[in-house]
Design a protein around this motif. Structure first.
Motif, mmCIF file in Angstrom:
data_model
loop_
_atom_site.group_PDB
_atom_site.id
_atom_site.type_symbol
_atom_site.label_atom_id
_atom_site.label_comp_id
_atom_site.label_asym_id
_atom_site.label_seq_id
_atom_site.Cartn_x
_atom_site.Cartn_y
_atom_site.Cartn_z
ATOM 1 N N ARG A 149 -5.466 -2.423 -1.624
ATOM 2 C CA ARG A 149 -4.555 -2.334 -2.759
ATOM 3 C C ARG A 149 -4.526 -0.932 -3.342
ATOM 4 O O ARG A 149 -3.447 -0.392 -3.647
ATOM 5 C CB ARG A 149 -4.979 -3.338 -3.839
ATOM 6 C CG ARG A 149 -4.746 -4.795 -3.480
ATOM 7 C CD ARG A 149 -5.190 -5.679 -4.626
ATOM 8 N NE ARG A 149 -4.977 -7.092 -4.334
ATOM 9 C CZ ARG A 149 -5.293 -8.085 -5.174
ATOM 10 N NH1 ARG A 149 -5.881 -7.795 -6.336
ATOM 11 N NH2 ARG A 149 -5.053 -9.335 -4.846
ATOM 12 N N LEU A 150 -5.685 -0.328 -3.507
ATOM 13 C CA LEU A 150 -5.748 1.013 -4.076
ATOM 14 C C LEU A 150 -5.087 2.027 -3.154
ATOM 15 O O LEU A 150 -4.336 2.910 -3.609
ATOM 16 C CB LEU A 150 -7.203 1.394 -4.338
ATOM 17 C CG LEU A 150 -7.934 0.543 -5.391
ATOM 18 C CD1 LEU A 150 -9.398 0.966 -5.503
ATOM 19 C CD2 LEU A 150 -7.246 0.651 -6.747
ATOM 20 N N ILE A 151 -5.340 1.923 -1.850
ATOM 21 C CA ILE A 151 -4.713 2.854 -0.903
ATOM 22 C C ILE A 151 -3.204 2.636 -0.872
ATOM 23 O O ILE A 151 -2.421 3.602 -0.762
ATOM 24 C CB ILE A 151 -5.345 2.685 0.491
ATOM 25 C CG1 ILE A 151 -6.823 3.088 0.441
ATOM 26 C CG2 ILE A 151 -4.600 3.504 1.523
ATOM 27 C CD1 ILE A 151 -7.556 2.877 1.743
ATOM 28 N N SER A 152 -2.768 1.372 -0.965
ATOM 29 C CA SER A 152 -1.329 1.106 -0.986
ATOM 30 C C SER A 152 -0.660 1.732 -2.205
ATOM 31 O O SER A 152 0.432 2.303 -2.108
ATOM 32 C CB SER A 152 -1.093 -0.411 -0.973
ATOM 33 O OG SER A 152 0.283 -0.700 -1.095
ATOM 34 N N LYS A 156 2.184 4.709 -2.069
ATOM 35 C CA LYS A 156 3.488 4.597 -2.730
ATOM 36 C C LYS A 156 3.728 5.753 -3.689
ATOM 37 O O LYS A 156 4.854 6.272 -3.790
ATOM 38 C CB LYS A 156 3.575 3.258 -3.468
ATOM 39 C CG LYS A 156 3.651 2.052 -2.551
ATOM 40 C CD LYS A 156 3.733 0.758 -3.341
ATOM 41 C CE LYS A 156 3.801 -0.450 -2.408
ATOM 42 N NZ LYS A 156 3.844 -1.732 -3.181
ATOM 43 N N ASP A 157 2.687 6.184 -4.386
ATOM 44 C CA ASP A 157 2.842 7.334 -5.282
ATOM 45 C C ASP A 157 3.148 8.598 -4.489
ATOM 46 O O ASP A 157 4.010 9.402 -4.889
ATOM 47 C CB ASP A 157 1.568 7.521 -6.104
ATOM 48 C CG ASP A 157 1.338 6.388 -7.093
ATOM 49 O OD1 ASP A 157 2.317 5.672 -7.394
ATOM 50 O OD2 ASP A 157 0.192 6.208 -7.545
ATOM 51 N N LYS A 169 2.384 10.305 4.997
ATOM 52 C CA LYS A 169 2.170 9.664 6.296
ATOM 53 C C LYS A 169 0.683 9.412 6.539
ATOM 54 O O LYS A 169 0.302 8.391 7.140
ATOM 55 C CB LYS A 169 2.745 10.548 7.396
ATOM 56 C CG LYS A 169 4.268 10.640 7.373
ATOM 57 C CD LYS A 169 4.778 11.520 8.491
ATOM 58 C CE LYS A 169 6.306 11.609 8.473
ATOM 59 N NZ LYS A 169 6.829 12.495 9.544
ATOM 60 N N ALA A 170 -0.158 10.356 6.095
ATOM 61 C CA ALA A 170 -1.607 10.159 6.270
ATOM 62 C C ALA A 170 -2.098 8.955 5.472
ATOM 63 O O ALA A 170 -2.909 8.155 5.961
ATOM 64 C CB ALA A 170 -2.354 11.419 5.851
ATOM 65 N N TRP A 171 -1.640 8.811 4.247
ATOM 66 C CA TRP A 171 -2.019 7.648 3.444
ATOM 67 C C TRP A 171 -1.499 6.353 4.067
ATOM 68 O O TRP A 171 -2.175 5.318 4.028
ATOM 69 C CB TRP A 171 -1.490 7.792 2.023
ATOM 70 C CG TRP A 171 -2.325 8.657 1.147
ATOM 71 C CD1 TRP A 171 -2.003 9.875 0.624
ATOM 72 C CD2 TRP A 171 -3.651 8.372 0.681
ATOM 73 N NE1 TRP A 171 -3.022 10.383 -0.134
ATOM 74 C CE2 TRP A 171 -4.057 9.472 -0.114
ATOM 75 C CE3 TRP A 171 -4.533 7.324 0.861
ATOM 76 C CZ2 TRP A 171 -5.298 9.534 -0.737
ATOM 77 C CZ3 TRP A 171 -5.778 7.386 0.251
ATOM 78 C CH2 TRP A 171 -6.153 8.469 -0.523
ATOM 79 N N HIS A 172 -0.302 6.405 4.641
ATOM 80 C CA HIS A 172 0.242 5.209 5.287
ATOM 81 C C HIS A 172 -0.599 4.815 6.502
ATOM 82 O O HIS A 172 -0.894 3.630 6.721
ATOM 83 C CB HIS A 172 1.691 5.455 5.698
ATOM 84 C CG HIS A 172 2.338 4.254 6.316
ATOM 85 N ND1 HIS A 172 2.412 4.075 7.687
ATOM 86 C CD2 HIS A 172 2.926 3.155 5.768
ATOM 87 C CE1 HIS A 172 3.019 2.931 7.947
ATOM 88 N NE2 HIS A 172 3.347 2.354 6.797
#
Length: 431
Positions: A149-152, A156-157, A169-172
């Motif tokens: 949830r936190l990474i999502s 999104k931010d 893209k790295a966070w995704h």
């Protein structure tokens, strides 16, 4: 001349008989006069406290009389309390879902029927340990998905600030990896038994050893099947459906008369309401015990054996009076909660309060039936008449509450169909 020594016997020596061990059942193989008991392969299940797979639980050695330690007893007690809370939530959740509400009614009827048969209060807490497993899985899943949830949220931010950037893209990509790991973690925790500690400590080395174990998926399927079968969902559904139909057969006439009285002018409405209220008073006195009798015997015809209930009443009149008092008294707050319309997303919260009130009423009804069943002779005339005279004002007060319900409830006259003392919360409205 001395006799020659006897020839050695060609028959094999008798095989030893193995005693029953700690794991599994035994198969008996008969061969002549000898019997060989062979231990069947152990198939773990959640019914004996084990996980879906893995080694069987250690049991107390009865020969030495070894007792559990204080910490183990505390852990077992906490697990039982958690399971009971999870059980109430599950029953409340099913009570607001059409068709599944028959499971709730069936479970509550089974509670009273079990206590009526055995006479022990502890036997009425059916399925607490099994509910503890489901509750642990729900809480554990809620905890382990927080990293995803936190990474999502961070992804999104980043996508909002710089769409298509390398950071986004790295966070995704990281989110995808975390989701895959989380799913594997959840499945591994469920395989180990679904306890909360299994979610908090994954034990990856044990997971690798499990992947190398033979027949792991066969044991897993067997454990899951045993657990699902042990829930007895078809039994509760069928019991609740029949209990609903039988209670509806008793309630349809008085409730229908009260419902029709709300459509008439004042003069005819008063007379018709008095007649319907009198019928509802008579039904309210007998229906809880008819339902307990039905659950005790598992016969649909027991729902209409009015003479049998009256015969049992004289054997435990004060117990009948007390259980009826609690049943009808605990139903009154449930009507008061219907003054305001509850949002749909929070509909399960009032239902949780409904189950908390209804559960002890079912327990006491089964207790009263068990006391009456165990006695053969009627009680003295004095307690019988005290109970009779005490039942009338209790049922009359409940009838008056039901009569004024259309003027207080958000659903108006249709709230007459919500007979919480005998059915699950809003059974007809949910259907």
């Amino acid at each position: 001349m001395s006799e020659p020594p006897p020839l050695p016997s060609l028959m094999p020596p008798p095989l030893p008989v193995m005693g029953k061990g700690e794991r599994g059942d035994f198969e008996t193989v008969r061969s002549g006069e000898n019997r060989l008991k062979v231990e069947a392969p152990y198939v773990p299940s959640t019914a004996d406290g084990a996980g879906l797979i893995g080694p069987p639980p250690l049991k107390m050695d009865e020969s030495t009389g070894e007792k559990k330690g204080f910490l183990q007893k505390m852990a077992s007690g906490m697990d039982w309390l958690f399971g009971f809370a999870a059980l109430l939530v599950l029953v409340a959740g099913c009570s607001v879902v059409p068709v599944l509400n028959f499971l709730s009614l069936g479970y509550l009827l089974h509670v009273s029927g079990t206590i009526a048969r055995t006479g022990r209060f502890r036997d009425g807490f059916v399925g607490v340990r099994k509910a503890s497993v489901l509750g642990s899985i729900a809480v554990g899943m809620w905890l382990v998905v927080w990293p995803a949830r936190l990474i999502s949220k961070t992804w999104k931010d980043a996508e909002l600030i710089a769409p298509g950037s390398g950071i986004a893209k790295a966070w995704h990509a990281g989110l995808v990896v975390v989701i895959v790991i989380t799913l594997a973690h959840v499945l591994w925790a469920c395989v180990r038994g679904g306890k909360l500690r299994h979610f908090l400590w994954p034990q990856p080395l044990r997971f690798v050893r499990w992947l190398r174990a033979p027949q792991k998926f066969g044991n897993l399927q067997s454990g899951v099947t045993d657990y699902v079968v042990s829930l007895r969902l078809p039994f509760y559904f069928w019991l609740g459906l029949r209990g609903f139909v039988g209670a509806l057969a008793w309630l349809i006439v008085p409730v229908g008369i009260l419902l029709a009285a709300t459509r008439l002018p004042v003069g005819g409405s008063v007379l018709l309401s008095l007649f319907g209220g009198l019928l509802l008073l008579l039904v309210a006195i007998h229906l809880p015990f008819l339902q307990a009798r039905f659950a005790q015997t598992d016969r649909f015809g027991a729902l209409f054996e009015l003479g049998e209930v009256r015969r049992l009443f004289v054997r435990a009149p004060l117990a009948f009076w007390f259980s009826l008092l609690i049943t009808l008294l605990f139903a009154v707050p449930l009507y008061l909660l219907k003054i305001e319309l509850t949002p749909r997303e929070l509909a399960w919260l009032p239902s949780l309060l409904f189950v908390i009130f209804i559960f002890p009423a079912r327990v006491l009804t089964g207790w009263a039936m068990s006391r009456a069943t165990r006695r053969e002779a009627p009680r003295h005339w004095f307690p019988r008449w005290v109970a009779r005279l005490g039942i009338v004002p209790v049922a009359l007060a409940y009838t008056l509450v039901v009569y004024f319900t259309p003027y207080l409830s958000w659903n108006g006259a249709w709230s007459l169909l919500e007979q919480h003392a005998f059915l699950v919360p809003a059974p007809l409205m949910a259907l």
